[in-house]
Each structure stands twice: as C-alpha cells, then as structure tokens.
Design a protein around this motif. Sequence first.
Motif, PDB file in Angstrom:
ATOM      1  N   LEU A 146       0.837  -1.198   0.000  1.00  0.00           N
ATOM      2  CA  LEU A 146       0.000   0.000   0.000  1.00  0.00           C
ATOM      3  C   LEU A 146       0.873   1.249   0.000  1.00  0.00           C
ATOM      4  CD1 LEU A 146      -2.782   1.379   0.225  1.00  0.00           C
ATOM      5  CD2 LEU A 146      -2.566   1.191   2.720  1.00  0.00           C
ATOM      6  N   ARG A 147       1.910   1.261   0.837  1.00  0.00           N
ATOM      7  CA  ARG A 147       2.770   2.440   0.912  1.00  0.00           C
ATOM      8  C   ARG A 147       3.514   2.680  -0.392  1.00  0.00           C
ATOM      9  NH1 ARG A 147       3.286   0.203   6.177  1.00  0.00           N
ATOM     10  NH2 ARG A 147       5.229  -0.912   5.638  1.00  0.00           N
ATOM     11  N   ASP A 148       3.830   1.623  -1.109  1.00  0.00           N
ATOM     12  CA  ASP A 148       4.532   1.754  -2.390  1.00  0.00           C
ATOM     13  C   ASP A 148       3.582   2.051  -3.550  1.00  0.00           C
ATOM     14  OD1 ASP A 148       6.771   1.130  -0.979  1.00  0.00           O
ATOM     15  OD2 ASP A 148       6.920  -0.938  -1.700  1.00  0.00           O
ATOM     16  N   GLY A 149       2.273   2.022  -3.283  1.00  0.00           N
ATOM     17  CA  GLY A 149       1.319   2.289  -4.337  1.00  0.00           C
ATOM     18  C   GLY A 149       1.049   1.116  -5.252  1.00  0.00           C
ATOM     19  N   ARG A 150       1.425  -0.093  -4.820  1.00  0.00           N
ATOM     20  CA  ARG A 150       1.165  -1.256  -5.680  1.00  0.00           C
ATOM     21  C   ARG A 150      -0.307  -1.667  -5.644  1.00  0.00           C
ATOM     22  NH1 ARG A 150       5.200  -5.430  -3.447  1.00  0.00           N
ATOM     23  NH2 ARG A 150       5.468  -3.898  -1.753  1.00  0.00           N
ATOM     24  N   PHE A 151      -0.980  -1.362  -4.558  1.00  0.00           N
ATOM     25  CA  PHE A 151      -2.433  -1.465  -4.585  1.00  0.00           C
ATOM     26  C   PHE A 151      -3.030  -0.184  -4.021  1.00  0.00           C
ATOM     27  CE2 PHE A 151      -1.858  -3.596  -0.367  1.00  0.00           C
ATOM     28  CZ  PHE A 151      -2.779  -2.897   0.397  1.00  0.00           C
ATOM     29  N   ILE A 152      -4.298   0.034  -4.342  1.00  0.00           N
ATOM     30  CA  ILE A 152      -4.986   1.295  -4.088  1.00  0.00           C
ATOM     31  C   ILE A 152      -6.184   1.059  -3.193  1.00  0.00           C
ATOM     32  CG2 ILE A 152      -6.256   3.196  -5.175  1.00  0.00           C
ATOM     33  CD1 ILE A 152      -4.696   2.526  -7.752  1.00  0.00           C
ATOM     34  N   LYS A 153      -6.389   1.961  -2.242  1.00  0.00           N
ATOM     35  CA  LYS A 153      -7.623   2.013  -1.462  1.00  0.00           C
ATOM     36  C   LYS A 153      -8.403   3.240  -1.907  1.00  0.00           C
ATOM     37  CE  LYS A 153      -7.675   1.787   2.974  1.00  0.00           C
ATOM     38  NZ  LYS A 153      -7.316   2.206   4.337  1.00  0.00           N
ATOM     39  N   GLU A 154      -9.681   3.068  -2.199  1.00  0.00           N
ATOM     40  CA  GLU A 154     -10.496   4.222  -2.544  1.00  0.00           C
ATOM     41  C   GLU A 154     -11.939   3.985  -2.124  1.00  0.00           C
ATOM     42  OE1 GLU A 154     -10.422   4.995  -6.740  1.00  0.00           O
ATOM     43  OE2 GLU A 154     -10.221   2.876  -7.243  1.00  0.00           O
TER      44      GLU A 154
ATOM     45  N   ARG B 206     -16.163   0.769  -0.134  1.00  0.00           N
ATOM     46  CA  ARG B 206     -14.746   0.766   0.249  1.00  0.00           C
ATOM     47  C   ARG B 206     -14.046  -0.322  -0.567  1.00  0.00           C
ATOM     48  NH1 ARG B 206     -16.367   1.067   6.572  1.00  0.00           N
ATOM     49  NH2 ARG B 206     -17.232  -0.941   5.961  1.00  0.00           N
ATOM     50  N   ILE B 207     -13.229   0.130  -1.502  1.00  0.00           N
ATOM     51  CA  ILE B 207     -12.652  -0.760  -2.502  1.00  0.00           C
ATOM     52  C   ILE B 207     -11.130  -0.708  -2.436  1.00  0.00           C
ATOM     53  CG2 ILE B 207     -12.281  -0.983  -4.999  1.00  0.00           C
ATOM     54  CD1 ILE B 207     -15.220  -0.237  -5.366  1.00  0.00           C
ATOM     55  N   ALA B 208     -10.516  -1.861  -2.501  1.00  0.00           N
ATOM     56  CA  ALA B 208      -9.060  -1.955  -2.645  1.00  0.00           C
ATOM     57  C   ALA B 208      -8.764  -2.829  -3.863  1.00  0.00           C
ATOM     58  CB  ALA B 208      -8.426  -2.552  -1.387  1.00  0.00           C
ATOM     59  N   HIS B 209      -7.813  -2.396  -4.679  1.00  0.00           N
ATOM     60  CA  HIS B 209      -7.463  -3.205  -5.847  1.00  0.00           C
ATOM     61  C   HIS B 209      -6.002  -2.969  -6.217  1.00  0.00           C
ATOM     62  CE1 HIS B 209      -7.571   0.187  -8.795  1.00  0.00           C
ATOM     63  NE2 HIS B 209      -8.499   0.660  -7.984  1.00  0.00           N
ATOM     64  N   TRP B 210      -5.392  -3.987  -6.759  1.00  0.00           N
ATOM     65  CA  TRP B 210      -4.013  -3.884  -7.217  1.00  0.00           C
ATOM     66  C   TRP B 210      -3.959  -3.054  -8.493  1.00  0.00           C
ATOM     67  CZ3 TRP B 210       0.530  -5.764  -4.942  1.00  0.00           C
ATOM     68  CH2 TRP B 210       0.323  -6.401  -3.708  1.00  0.00           C
ATOM     69  N   GLN B 211      -2.793  -2.423  -8.701  1.00  0.00           N
ATOM     70  CA  GLN B 211      -2.652  -1.436  -9.767  1.00  0.00           C
ATOM     71  C   GLN B 211      -2.869  -2.005 -11.166  1.00  0.00           C
ATOM     72  OE1 GLN B 211      -2.488   1.671 -10.090  1.00  0.00           O
ATOM     73  NE2 GLN B 211      -1.182   2.727  -8.625  1.00  0.00           N
ATOM     74  N   HIS B 212      -2.650  -3.297 -11.345  1.00  0.00           N
ATOM     75  CA  HIS B 212      -2.802  -3.849 -12.698  1.00  0.00           C
ATOM     76  C   HIS B 212      -4.265  -4.026 -13.090  1.00  0.00           C
ATOM     77  CE1 HIS B 212      -2.295  -7.391  -9.968  1.00  0.00           C
ATOM     78  NE2 HIS B 212      -3.359  -7.808 -10.633  1.00  0.00           N
TER      79      HIS B 212
END
Length: 604
Positions: A293-301, A567-573
């Motif tokens: 999460l801190r590296d931005g590899r997955f996103i919380k929005e 509340r959604i979390a998903h990986w950047q790809h």
Amino acid sequence: MILPRLRRCLQLGCLLFGLAPLAQAEHALTLYGEAPRYPADFSHFSWVNPTAPKGGTLRLAGLNGFDSLNPFIAKGNAADQLGLLYDTLTFHSPDEPFTEYGLLAQRIERDPHNRFVRFHLRPQARFNDGQPLTAEDVKFSFDILLEKGHPMYRQYYADVSAVVIEGPHQVRFDFKHADNRELPLIIGQLQILPRHWWAERDFSRTSLEPPLGSGPYRLVKVDAGRSLRYERVKDWWAADLPVTRGQYNFDVISIDYYRDMSVALEAFKAGRFDFNLEYSAKDWATGYDSPALRDGRFIKEALPNRNPVGMQGFAFNLRRPMFQDRRVREAIALLFDFEWSNKQLFFGAYKRNQSYFENSELAARGLPDAAQLALLEPWRGQVPDEVFSTPFAAPRSDASGIIREQTRRAYQLLQEAGYRIDNDRMVDAQGQPLAFEFLLAQANLERVVLPFKRNLASLGIDLQIRRVDVSQYINRMRSRDFDMTSMVWSQSNSPGNEQREYWHSSSADNPGSRNYLGLKDPAIDALVDGLVNADSRQSLLNHARALDRVLLWGHYVVPNYYIDTWRIAHWQHIRRPERTPEYDYSLMSWWHADADAAGNEESR
C-alpha cells in the motif's frame, strides 16, 4: 375484410377482445413511461470504456465455500458469480434508478394498460453450445422457476397469469391485473435457462456440474468448496451489443475461497487476489497497512454509493412468544449503544440506520405529510400512535459507554410488559427468564454483539451468542430456527415486488421467503400492496415513507449502521473507467493493465 392488424392478431393466437394487441415496440423499459437516458441508437453506456482491451485474469475471493452450482433453488450454498453464465431478457442500467434495456430482447412491447409485456428475441442469440435461444427457452425458464425453483419466484411473479409463445423469437407475459407497473421490468431480469440441457437433469437438486448458459463466461473448472475458474466466451453472441460493449473484459475470472474475512485480507495484501470490497470499518482503518500500500502497488479508494442502503439490524423472530410484545422489542433495542460502538469499534466510520430505505428520498423524515396521512389514517388504532405524532429517531448516547437513561427507559417498558427483576434476572409474570440466543456465522460480528450482551445483562436479560458454520446457519434461517440474528434488507431506488418477500403476511410462513421476522400485519400488507401497485413516482414515495414509519415504530429490528460509500481496494494492474455509474462500481467494466499494454504494443 380482415384488417391487417386484426389479421396479425389472429395469426398470433390473440383473442378478439383479449388479450394482446400489438403495442409500441421500444428498446428500453422505464417504470412510469419516462424517456430512458440512452436513445434507441446509442452505441454504449457512458460509464464504460468502449475500447477497453480484452485479456488477463481477474482474481477474486469468496468466503465460506460452496456446495452447489444451482443458484435458483432453496437448497445448498451456491457459488459466487454464477450470473456470468446467463443472459437476461434485459440489462439493468446502473446509472438510472430503474431502466431496463434490451439484451436478449431486441424490442419490447408493453401494453399501455399494463395487461401484458411482449419480448422480441434477437435471432442471433445462442447458448454457449451453439444451440439457438428461443421463446421456448424463455417459457421453460419461467415455468421451471415457479415449479421447482426457490419459493421467492412464486411470490415475485405472482401477478403473471400466463406465458404465451407467439413465435420462435416472440413471447408474451400476460398479467392478472394492471396495477403492478414494475412487473414488465422485473420479468426482463429473468435469467434464461437452456431447455434442452435441463431436459436430462433434475432442476430441484443441487449439483456441482458446470451448468450451460448463454452468457459472457463459461465455468470451466470447479474445485468443490474451494475454487472456481470462469473463462470468457470468445465468440459470445452478444459481445458487440450497445448494452455489453466495454464490459466482460477479463479472459479469466478465478475465485478462491477463504474461511473468513481476516484470512482473506491477509491473502489480498500478499497479492493472492486483485480486488476486495471491504465491509469491516476496523480493517479499512488499520488492516491494509503494508509495504504494498505504501509503495502504491495497490490502491484504497472510497467510491460514492448513491443506492438506498436499506436496513441493517439485529432482527427479532416474532414467532417467539417473548418478542410479540412491542414494548419488549423496544426495550431491547434501547440497549444497543451505537455511538460507543462507532467510536470504539468502527473508528467513527458509520452512520446510524434511521430508516428501512436509508440513504434515499424514500426514507420517512419528520412528521407524515397529508399524502402519507391519507394512507395511514385507515389504520389508526391498529398501528402505533407514534406513527402519527412523532418522528422516529434511534436512541442516542454520548459514546461514553454509560447509558443510564436508555437503561432506565428499557426497564420501565419491561415493567409495563409484565416483567420484573428476580434474583438478578429479568422474568415475566410466570417467572420465565427473558433469555434468547443470537445466531451468527461470521466471527467478526461477535465483537459487535458482545457489548450489546453486556448491556442486556445489566438488566438481567440473558443473551447467548451461538456461532455456527455457514451451512447450519442457512438451514436454521430457512427453518426459522433462531431467536435473533443480524440481517440486511437491501433496497433499490424503485422498491417493488420484493417488499412482499420482506414484510407481507403472504410470505410469513414461506420458509423460502425473506420475511424472516414472521411479520403478519394488515396495515403493512396494505401499504406494501399500495407500493407495488403505485402508478407514479410520487405515489411510490408516499407509500414507501408511510410503510417506513409503520415498520420503524413496530420495533421489529434493532437498527444498526451503514456507510454511503463502497470501500474498494485493488491492485494497480486492475484498471477501471474514468466514470463510475451512480448506483454501482461496475466491476465487469474494469480491465487488466497487461491486456492494455498488449493492445498498445499491437497497435504500434
């Protein structure tokens, strides 16, 4: 001389006075005949990327396993995402309150007097074994659902009198009366089953054989209770329709099952699956912290959710004698301290449920206006007096954990109901203790119920928490073998026939219905019937708000809490379109970045 229209009617087997003259054919249905957002010549929905690349895998998580691939019957625990296998007559637009656009149906005719609806099927429609999909399959699907499907279908389609095949690609649904304006639209949501495939199988039994459909995906691999693999149908007959363009972009959708949400969350952070819809405020606030999460590899929005959220609450089983007194139910509800729970358990993330149509204009606010009073007055003396005189408000505390005023009021109500304290126990006139069981299947809910249990114990009320596995929970709910449990009654912007499943006397003794409360009340029945038969948006609002007041003041549940975002979390790809429709996050319009890169590479 037979006029052309009469000749056509006779060819279709119509009765001269009867029953189904040709109506105006449309590309879409709306509830009150208003113009749909998208015209007949639209090319795609505005919330999709029409050039979204196809390819890649979407990995999802399921919970608690499955033991059936037949979601249409009241047996077993059906697997996730089975709707991907089936096409429906129409496609529901998630950026309109209630509009249905033709999918299997190329054109739709609704009788101006609402006596029937006719669907003209697309000749190119095919099941995924290549067999054509015809009106015979539509009638078969309707008949088999009513005969052998979940009991809710008989309630849901109760106002259909006949299904008439008028030709290979033309089918008509006749109605018992003209009052149910929603009926043509909900018939359009019927999932169509292949008659030839089910001819050699027992529809009433659970099965782990991958079923045949006509939808965008096939189920190609099943590991019972553990995993599923869907593959996109590359030659899907509907791939280029306006209602499907830009959707169903993943070549593969795989689902792995986990025992509980905590384990699933750890798997998500480890990159074992791609997308997670979070339900826990605690996990949303603290559980996702990780290098990824801190590296931005997955996103919380958090995406805005403009849907009515309905009612979430601790549900009383009114079939139990101890819960038949409204004063007892109100007293118990007073002892749920939402403000403390929200502060200590939920990081202040939630709002209190104050309506059965929360987060919408359907919710009752303030005192009833003249239109609502006209609906409620016939029931004065049969519904609580507060319905007319007092706006409903759930009890509030200062979040300190000390609820003296609520406890004092609860004790007063219990005394009025004939209870007393004896040996530190709350007992009735016969000396029977006020004791009941809270049935749950999710471990994370226990931390919410335990403070409630302590507050009840302060008044001598004995609450026992009974946690069971999912299969036992499902069976006990179907047989109504519970005292109290946590329930959610979802709502839409256009509530209709499902309200009979929730609250109507006709569904109270039906083990397959969602009338888990066991409600049998003539006033509620009349308001539900009026809502279902509403002939305008304003009439629908009036009936919903009046119904809301009667349900709230009946104290049939202990209102819980809600949130107005996804509340959604998903990986950047995993990528999504720029615009999200108002009433859904529309996961099937997302796509895989690797497919995007591959498409760009091919175009260079």
